[in-house]
Design a protein around this motif. Structure first.
Motif, short mmCIF file in Angstrom:
data_model
loop_
_atom_site.label_atom_id
_atom_site.label_comp_id
_atom_site.label_asym_id
_atom_site.label_seq_id
_atom_site.Cartn_x
_atom_site.Cartn_y
_atom_site.Cartn_z
N ILE A 45 0.77 -1.27 0.00
CA ILE A 45 0.01 0.00 0.07
C ILE A 45 0.97 1.11 -0.11
CG2 ILE A 45 -1.80 1.22 1.13
CD1 ILE A 45 -2.34 -1.73 0.29
N ALA A 46 1.06 1.78 -1.23
CA ALA A 46 1.82 3.10 -1.27
C ALA A 46 1.20 4.43 -0.85
CB ALA A 46 2.10 3.32 -2.96
N PHE A 47 2.08 5.08 -0.11
CA PHE A 47 1.43 6.46 0.42
C PHE A 47 2.20 7.59 0.02
CE2 PHE A 47 3.58 4.41 4.25
CZ PHE A 47 4.73 5.35 4.18
N ASP A 48 3.29 7.36 -0.55
CA ASP A 48 4.22 8.48 -1.12
C ASP A 48 5.06 8.05 -2.41
OD1 ASP A 48 5.47 11.20 -1.34
OD2 ASP A 48 5.49 11.30 0.89
N LEU A 49 5.75 9.11 -3.16
CA LEU A 49 6.38 8.91 -4.12
C LEU A 49 7.58 9.51 -4.05
CD1 LEU A 49 6.33 7.64 -7.29
CD2 LEU A 49 5.62 9.94 -7.82
N LEU A 50 8.92 9.02 -4.30
CA LEU A 50 10.18 9.89 -3.93
C LEU A 50 10.77 10.00 -5.37
CD1 LEU A 50 9.32 8.22 -1.35
CD2 LEU A 50 12.08 7.78 -1.00
N ALA A 51 10.35 9.25 -6.38
CA ALA A 51 10.99 9.46 -7.63
C ALA A 51 10.33 8.85 -8.76
CB ALA A 51 12.61 8.65 -7.84
N VAL A 52 10.31 9.53 -9.90
CA VAL A 52 9.82 8.95 -11.18
C VAL A 52 10.93 8.71 -12.22
CG1 VAL A 52 7.52 9.91 -10.86
CG2 VAL A 52 9.29 11.21 -12.05
N PRO A 53 10.71 8.04 -13.30
CA PRO A 53 11.95 7.76 -14.12
C PRO A 53 12.70 9.12 -14.51
CG PRO A 53 10.11 6.40 -14.84
CD PRO A 53 9.62 7.09 -13.59
N GLY A 54 13.86 9.41 -14.13
CA GLY A 54 14.59 10.43 -14.65
C GLY A 54 14.54 11.67 -13.55
N GLN A 55 13.72 11.64 -12.59
CA GLN A 55 13.78 12.75 -11.79
C GLN A 55 13.40 12.33 -10.15
OE1 GLN A 55 10.26 15.33 -12.78
NE2 GLN A 55 10.89 16.80 -11.22
N ASP A 56 14.10 12.92 -9.22
CA ASP A 56 13.89 12.56 -7.91
C ASP A 56 12.67 13.89 -7.56
OD1 ASP A 56 14.17 13.19 -5.01
OD2 ASP A 56 16.19 12.88 -4.89
N VAL A 57 11.74 13.56 -6.70
CA VAL A 57 10.81 14.34 -6.42
C VAL A 57 10.65 14.60 -5.11
CG1 VAL A 57 9.47 13.54 -8.53
CG2 VAL A 57 8.86 12.50 -6.68
N ARG A 58 11.53 14.25 -4.46
CA ARG A 58 11.34 14.49 -2.84
C ARG A 58 11.28 15.78 -2.49
NH1 ARG A 58 16.38 10.91 -0.89
NH2 ARG A 58 16.94 11.66 -2.67
N SER A 59 11.74 16.84 -3.27
CA SER A 59 11.71 18.42 -3.11
C SER A 59 10.51 18.99 -3.51
CB SER A 59 12.89 19.00 -3.77
OG SER A 59 12.71 18.70 -5.19
N LEU A 60 9.45 18.22 -4.10
CA LEU A 60 8.22 18.58 -4.24
C LEU A 60 7.34 18.64 -3.12
CD1 LEU A 60 7.41 16.93 -7.90
CD2 LEU A 60 8.57 19.39 -7.29
N PRO A 61 6.19 19.56 -3.08
CA PRO A 61 5.28 19.27 -1.73
C PRO A 61 4.40 18.27 -1.87
CG PRO A 61 4.57 20.90 -3.37
CD PRO A 61 5.83 20.59 -3.94
N LEU A 62 4.03 17.57 -0.79
CA LEU A 62 3.34 16.44 -0.75
C LEU A 62 2.12 16.43 -1.70
CD1 LEU A 62 2.41 13.67 0.38
CD2 LEU A 62 1.27 14.87 2.01
N ARG A 63 1.39 17.64 -2.11
CA ARG A 63 0.06 17.70 -3.02
C ARG A 63 0.52 17.38 -4.32
NH1 ARG A 63 0.64 22.95 -1.22
NH2 ARG A 63 -1.01 23.06 0.05
N ASP A 64 1.73 17.96 -4.70
CA ASP A 64 2.13 17.34 -5.95
C ASP A 64 2.68 15.90 -6.14
OD1 ASP A 64 1.71 20.14 -6.77
OD2 ASP A 64 4.02 20.55 -6.56
N MET A 74 -0.94 9.23 -10.50
CA MET A 74 -0.70 9.05 -12.22
C MET A 74 -0.01 7.73 -12.26
SD MET A 74 -0.04 12.80 -13.33
CE MET A 74 0.76 12.31 -14.81
N ALA A 75 1.10 7.31 -11.39
CA ALA A 75 2.05 6.26 -11.45
C ALA A 75 1.16 5.21 -11.02
CB ALA A 75 3.17 6.50 -10.40
N LEU A 76 0.14 5.33 -10.34
CA LEU A 76 -0.49 3.90 -10.15
C LEU A 76 -2.00 3.71 -10.58
CD1 LEU A 76 0.39 3.37 -6.20
CD2 LEU A 76 1.48 2.71 -8.38
#
Length: 286
Positions: free
Chosen positions: A105-124, A131-133
């Motif tokens: 059960i996923a509750f967060d996303l740290l990266a998408v192919p080619g991009q680290d998204v940890r610096s983005l706000p939770l809403r994004d 979209m990924a799931l």
């Protein structure tokens, strides 16, 4: 990123609403990702790969996750319509024999192919996770979450019998960073409590019981004896932190652990204060 404990579900602000409320599930927390060679990794907080212990779940993730996506979530077992943490400690063969499925059960996303998204706000990150799931199927799914405080309180009240631990309230503007944070707050039903693992009884790599400090400051020895899976889990985490056997007047020969490790303990309702707590899990696992 680990939520801080809170006594009450935080109140939602006026629009634009600032908090997301999600279910706090009773499972093993782990990052999930697939390497370029197809290997699935389920990485615990202690950096141990849990994938060999959950081969069927790992196989489904291999089919559904492209390399480059990194998820944060919980491995959860289900028995008779409710979450069953105990079944996570059983062997894959035991779970298969008794028909106990395990989901991620996923509750967060740290990266998408080619991009680290940890610096983005939770809403994004939450939108990107959806979209990924969007085409994902069980046993991979996104955690149930809402922006509505009333709905979160209903979940907290009504889903305890299904094994849901509580609610996590997260600031929608929060970035993802390592360690504990007040931007995420967890409210748990109080059938379990936090403690500190101070020492182990038996071999450091395969302890049979633990010496713990309870929330009221007392020290106690856990009971019953650790299961093989629990013993391996604790040994892998604290084996190199445990000192030599030291006689102790209250607990017998103990290998003291430095620094102490946060753990979750359970004392059944109606137990007397002098009776021993039961070890549930190492808190650094999720």
């Amino acid at each position: 990123m680990r939520p801080r404990a809170a006594d009450e579900i935080p109140a939602q602000g006026e629009p634009p609403r600032e908090l997301q409320y999600s279910l706090k599930l009773d499972g093993f927390r782990a990052l999930a990702f697939v390497l370029d060679d197809g290997k699935v990794v389920l990485q615990s907080r202690s950096r141990r790969d849990l994938a060999p212990e959950f081969p069927e779940t790992a196989a489904h993730l291999r089919e559904q996750l492209p390399p480059g996506i990194v998820l944060d979530g919980e491995l959860c077992a289900y028995r008779e319509g409710r979450l069953s943490f105990t079944d996570l400690l059983r062997s894959p063969a035991d779970r298969a024999r008794t028909g106990v499925p395990v989901s991620y059960i996923a509750f967060d996303l740290l990266a998408v192919p080619g991009q680290d998204v940890r610096s983005l706000p939770l809403r994004d990150r939450w939108e990107l996770l959806g979209m990924a799931l969007r085409d994902a199927e069980p046993p991979l799914q996104r955690v149930l979450a809402t922006l509505d405080e009333s709905t979160a309180r209903d979940w907290f009240r009504d889903l305890q019998d299904a094994g849901v631990e509580g609610i996590v309230a997260k600031t929608l503007g929060s970035t993802y960073r390592a360690g504990p944070t007040w931007a995420w707050r967890k409210v748990r039903h109080m059938d379990t409590s936090d403690g500190l693992l101070l020492g182990v009884l038996g071999p450091a790599e395969r302890p049979r019981a633990l010496v713990v400090r309870l929330v009221d400051g007392r020290t106690a020895t856990t009971s019953p004896q650790l299961t093989p899976a629990q013993s391996r889990e604790v040994g892998a985490l604290v084996g190199d932190r445990a000192g030599p056997l030291t006689p102790d007047a209250e607990h017998g020969p103990v290998r003291w652990v430095e620094p102490p490790v946060p753990v979750e303990l359970r004392q059944l309702a109606g137990r007397q204060r002098q009776e021993n707590p039961t070890f549930v899990r190492v808190r650094s696992e999720g």
